[in-house]
Design a protein around this motif. Structure first.
Motif, PDB file in Angstrom:
ATOM      1  N   GLU A 364       0.839  -1.200   0.000  1.00 15.89           N
ATOM      2  CA  GLU A 364       0.000   0.000   0.000  1.00 15.89           C
ATOM      3  C   GLU A 364       0.875   1.251   0.000  1.00 15.89           C
ATOM      4  O   GLU A 364       1.764   1.398   0.828  1.00 15.89           O
ATOM      5  CB  GLU A 364      -0.899   0.001   1.234  1.00 15.89           C
ATOM      6  CG  GLU A 364      -1.816   1.210   1.328  1.00 15.89           C
ATOM      7  CD  GLU A 364      -2.685   1.185   2.573  1.00 15.89           C
ATOM      8  OE1 GLU A 364      -3.228   2.239   2.946  1.00 15.89           O
ATOM      9  OE2 GLU A 364      -2.810   0.096   3.193  1.00 15.89           O
ATOM     10  N   LEU A 366       2.281   4.723   0.726  1.00 21.87           N
ATOM     11  CA  LEU A 366       2.207   5.585   1.900  1.00 21.87           C
ATOM     12  C   LEU A 366       2.029   7.036   1.476  1.00 21.87           C
ATOM     13  O   LEU A 366       2.528   7.465   0.428  1.00 21.87           O
ATOM     14  CB  LEU A 366       3.482   5.448   2.734  1.00 21.87           C
ATOM     15  CG  LEU A 366       3.756   4.071   3.333  1.00 21.87           C
ATOM     16  CD1 LEU A 366       5.118   4.054   4.015  1.00 21.87           C
ATOM     17  CD2 LEU A 366       2.663   3.693   4.327  1.00 21.87           C
ATOM     18  N   GLY A 398       3.071   6.989  11.179  1.00 18.78           N
ATOM     19  CA  GLY A 398       1.956   6.320  10.527  1.00 18.78           C
ATOM     20  C   GLY A 398       2.205   4.822  10.369  1.00 18.78           C
ATOM     21  O   GLY A 398       1.291   4.005  10.556  1.00 18.78           O
ATOM     22  N   ILE A 399       3.433   4.457  10.049  1.00 17.75           N
ATOM     23  CA  ILE A 399       3.784   3.038   9.931  1.00 17.75           C
ATOM     24  C   ILE A 399       3.681   2.355  11.287  1.00 17.75           C
ATOM     25  O   ILE A 399       3.126   1.243  11.398  1.00 17.75           O
ATOM     26  CB  ILE A 399       5.208   2.897   9.353  1.00 17.75           C
ATOM     27  CG1 ILE A 399       5.252   3.401   7.905  1.00 17.75           C
ATOM     28  CG2 ILE A 399       5.684   1.443   9.436  1.00 17.75           C
ATOM     29  CD1 ILE A 399       6.644   3.440   7.309  1.00 17.75           C
ATOM     30  N   ARG A 400       4.180   3.001  12.319  1.00 19.32           N
ATOM     31  CA  ARG A 400       4.121   2.408  13.656  1.00 19.32           C
ATOM     32  C   ARG A 400       2.680   2.297  14.147  1.00 19.32           C
ATOM     33  O   ARG A 400       2.330   1.348  14.845  1.00 19.32           O
ATOM     34  CB  ARG A 400       4.958   3.232  14.632  1.00 19.32           C
ATOM     35  CG  ARG A 400       6.451   3.158  14.352  1.00 19.32           C
ATOM     36  CD  ARG A 400       7.266   3.782  15.472  1.00 19.32           C
ATOM     37  NE  ARG A 400       8.690   3.632  15.239  1.00 19.32           N
ATOM     38  CZ  ARG A 400       9.389   2.540  15.542  1.00 19.32           C
ATOM     39  NH1 ARG A 400       8.773   1.507  16.079  1.00 19.32           N
ATOM     40  NH2 ARG A 400      10.680   2.481  15.311  1.00 19.32           N
ATOM     41  N   THR A 401       1.856   3.246  13.788  1.00 18.65           N
ATOM     42  CA  THR A 401       0.440   3.180  14.176  1.00 18.65           C
ATOM     43  C   THR A 401      -0.240   1.990  13.502  1.00 18.65           C
ATOM     44  O   THR A 401      -1.037   1.280  14.129  1.00 18.65           O
ATOM     45  CB  THR A 401      -0.278   4.481  13.793  1.00 18.65           C
ATOM     46  OG1 THR A 401       0.325   5.576  14.505  1.00 18.65           O
ATOM     47  CG2 THR A 401      -1.755   4.417  14.143  1.00 18.65           C
ATOM     48  N   LYS A 402       0.099   1.769  12.259  1.00 21.57           N
ATOM     49  CA  LYS A 402      -0.525   0.677  11.521  1.00 21.57           C
ATOM     50  C   LYS A 402      -0.036  -0.685  12.009  1.00 21.57           C
ATOM     51  O   LYS A 402      -0.821  -1.621  12.168  1.00 21.57           O
ATOM     52  CB  LYS A 402      -0.247   0.820  10.026  1.00 21.57           C
ATOM     53  CG  LYS A 402      -0.939  -0.225   9.175  1.00 21.57           C
ATOM     54  CD  LYS A 402      -0.795   0.063   7.695  1.00 21.57           C
ATOM     55  CE  LYS A 402      -1.555  -0.970   6.869  1.00 21.57           C
ATOM     56  NZ  LYS A 402      -1.456  -0.675   5.403  1.00 21.57           N
ATOM     57  N   LEU A 403       1.274  -0.795  12.254  1.00 19.58           N
ATOM     58  CA  LEU A 403       1.839  -2.084  12.660  1.00 19.58           C
ATOM     59  C   LEU A 403       1.766  -2.298  14.166  1.00 19.58           C
ATOM     60  O   LEU A 403       1.759  -3.446  14.629  1.00 19.58           O
ATOM     61  CB  LEU A 403       3.309  -2.181  12.227  1.00 19.58           C
ATOM     62  CG  LEU A 403       3.606  -2.093  10.733  1.00 19.58           C
ATOM     63  CD1 LEU A 403       5.097  -2.254  10.491  1.00 19.58           C
ATOM     64  CD2 LEU A 403       2.820  -3.140   9.954  1.00 19.58           C
ATOM     65  N   HIS A 413       6.365  -8.288   7.196  1.00 25.26           N
ATOM     66  CA  HIS A 413       5.976  -6.984   6.670  1.00 25.26           C
ATOM     67  C   HIS A 413       7.042  -6.520   5.693  1.00 25.26           C
ATOM     68  O   HIS A 413       8.233  -6.774   5.882  1.00 25.26           O
ATOM     69  CB  HIS A 413       5.819  -5.958   7.796  1.00 25.26           C
ATOM     70  CG  HIS A 413       4.657  -6.237   8.688  1.00 25.26           C
ATOM     71  ND1 HIS A 413       3.352  -6.026   8.302  1.00 25.26           N
ATOM     72  CD2 HIS A 413       4.593  -6.740   9.953  1.00 25.26           C
ATOM     73  CE1 HIS A 413       2.540  -6.372   9.279  1.00 25.26           C
ATOM     74  NE2 HIS A 413       3.264  -6.816  10.302  1.00 25.26           N
TER      75      HIS A 413
END
Length: 584
Positions: A364, A366, A398-403, A413
């Protein structure tokens, strides 16, 4: 016991000393078209090393060489460089341009490797003050600038300038090295800049090049190169080209250098430039490039062979199989060098910075960062001296929020970077970092935030460190140092991530769970030459580690046999105290 902060802290600590540094936006996605010609010779880069003889008495022409890499638990990679007859392991760093080694004059340095003895050191009476890191970190290396005979992979240069360091708080000595080997461009070199300024100061008191700002590395103060009275200028946040010629920025900008200045720059590259740049400037290499592959000594030991190839691509690799993209260049308006009179179109790169089309997480795309102007084209520094992936703070968050701050280790990942229209993923095995000792249930991402780009600073948003470089074969092509329009500086990439990388991560997690609950973390010294023995290649012909040669045994006990063992033991003690504090 929690090791996320311990191991990550070690990685961050070791990466802080590392030097962790515009074409129009329309050119951001342009591929470099390379002339079709024979890249290899009968005695090019093979294993072991082969060298070509030349007829010139000054230096070897058309030479190439290769050398294997040492690895400290994937935090730093080093090579053996012989300085003044003493072979010293130095950290391989494409994010900087200076060669320095710790000398025996450093009274506070304690390292297991041999320090540089100063018997043959020819000091030029100038001091090098090298500052590393970004606004979040900062380390230093101070010492004297001088020259000696330097040999790398059989390529020898006499009177090579470097710094003999007598004061440093970097962690190179803790990782089995005794210095840093920067492979960047001369304009990004503190040593070259210091010498150049000193030689152009007629009757002006010699000065040190001091920078109190922690950038990565400090953006070159090009304004100081032009004016004999640069010592009297105030510290500028970024070069003001108008001031270089006595004018004001509001009235005009000087976009073209004088013939004398251009000639001085060109001559200095051949005489006082950094080691590899000097080899390029003197046409000493078969091709003005070097290529790097990094081995993996954590999570799932193996992958590419650790190799530095100089002057030619590694054996079996074809240029047309790689994706070549131009480097970002900096105009005079952006603080770059002015063009020479004979070629007013020239713009020069400052570091190994390439344009990025987009960044993807698990397929996806970013969103772009909002922390920098949209007019700055997305780019990345490709940096062996950075043990992590670094990106804009809002994108990283944003990546840390998603993962999640932590996620299952066996949950693959993929963070992928689209470069030149092609996807270059980070292997899932290199994306993760074990969070707890004796447990591979939870991992975190090898990803942290870095400074955003801005006018007056470096313009890259991402720094692609070792996790990315373990997943590719990366070739760094200097091009023509003085007239880049004649041979464009560029980088070539070839992905080495296997199609079953997700399954390999799951298998590595399962194996670690059965073997004490820890991923392997190995440290290997830099070899004296290129890898030898039985090697195999992946589907693209990239040399890979033979699975039969992968170290076996209990990873936890093997870890104690390395430099990491003693360090991890001390770190674990600190971690236990922190764990109790967190519990309270």
């Amino acid at each position: 016991m929690r090791v996320g902060c311990v191991q990550s802290g070690i990685v961050l600590l070791a990466s802080t000393f590392l030097l962790s540094s515009l074409a129009p936006a329309a050119a951001a996605h342009e591929l470099v078209r390379i002339p079709q010609h024979e890249l290899r010779t009968e005695n090019g880069i093979h294993l072991p090393i082969h060298k070509r003889k030349t007829t010139t008495s000054l230096r070897r022409r058309g030479a190439s060489g290769s050398i294997g890499l040492g690895n400290f638990i994937d935090v730093t990679y080093n090579v053996l460089v012989t300085v003044g007859g003493v072979s010293t392991p130095v950290v391989l760093d494409t994010g900087s341009s200076d060669l320095w080694v710790i000398s025996d004059a450093c009274r506070k340095c304690s390292t297991a490797v041999q320090l540089y003895p100063q018997q043959t050191f020819q000091s030029v009476g100038l001091e090098a003050r090298l500052l590393y890191g970004d606004s979040r970190t900062g380390t230093h290396a101070f010492g004297l600038i001088g020259k000696d005979t330097v040999d790398l992979a059989g390529l020898t240069l006499q009177n090579q300038f470097f710094a003999a360091i007598n004061d440093t708080n970097t962690s190179v000595e803790d990782t089995g090295s005794a210095g840093i080997f920067g492979l960047g461009f001369p304009v990004n070199s503190v040593i070259w800049t210091t010498i150049f300024i000193d030689e152009r100061q007629s009757g002006v008191l010699k000065r040190e090049l001091i920078d109190t700002q922690y950038n990565r590395p400090n953006f070159p103060e090009l304004s100081k190169l032009y004016n004999n009275f640069a010592a009297h200028l105030s510290r500028l946040t970024f070069p003001n080209i108008g001031d270089l010629y006595g004018g004001s920025k509001s009235k005009h900008k000087t976009r073209q250098a004088s013939a004398g200045f251009s000639e001085a720059i060109s001559e200095s590259y051949t005489r006082t430039g950094p080691l590899l740049s000097r080899l390029v400037a003197t046409n000493a290499l078969t091709l003005p490039q070097f290529t790097i592959t990094l081995q993996r000594d954590t999570v799932d030991v193996g992958g590419n062979v650790g190799l530095l190839s100089i002057g030619e691509l590694p054996k079996g690799i074809k240029s047309e199989s790689m994706t070549w993209v131009p480097l970002r260049t900096y105009s005079v308006d952006q603080g770059g060098l002015p063009a020479p009179p004979d070629s007013p179109i020239e713009e020069y790169p400052i570091t190994w910075e390439v344009f990025i089309d987009d960044v993807f997480l698990d397929g996806e795309k970013l969103p772009r960062s909002t922390l920098s102007p949209s007019t700055i084209a997305l780019s990345a520094l490709v940096d062996t001296g950075n043990s992590l992936l670094r990106g804009p703070a809002d994108v990283v968050q944003g990546i840390r929020t998603k993962l999640g701050a932590r996620f299952p280790c066996n949950e693959p990942h993929t963070l992928a970077f689209q470069i030149g229209g092609k996807m270059f993923p980070v292997d899932p095995r290199d994306f993760v970092n074990q969070e707890f000792i004796d447990s591979v249930s939870l991992c975190s991402a090898n990803l942290v935030a870095t400074d955003p780009p801005a006018e007056g600073r470096y313009l890259y948003s991402w720094s692609l460190g070792d996790p990315f470089l373990k997943s590719v074969l990366a070739s760094y092509h200097y091009g023509n140092l003085t007239h880049p329009s004649r041979d464009r500086p560029r980088m070539g990439f070839l992905s080495t991530v296997p199609s079953d990388a997700d399954d390999k991560l799951k298998a590595a997690v399962a194996a670690a769970a059965k073997n004490g609950g820890n991923f392997p973390m190995l440290s290997e010294p830099a070899p004296t030459g290129a890898p030898t023995g039985a090697l195999h290649t992946n589907a693209d012909g990239v040399p890979a580690v033979n699975p039969t040669n992968v170290p076996q045994g209990n990873p936890a006990s093997r870890r104690a046999d390395t430099a990491w063992g003693a360090w991890a033991a001390a770190a674990a003690a600190v971690s236990s105290v922190l764990t109790m504090i967190w519990a309270l």
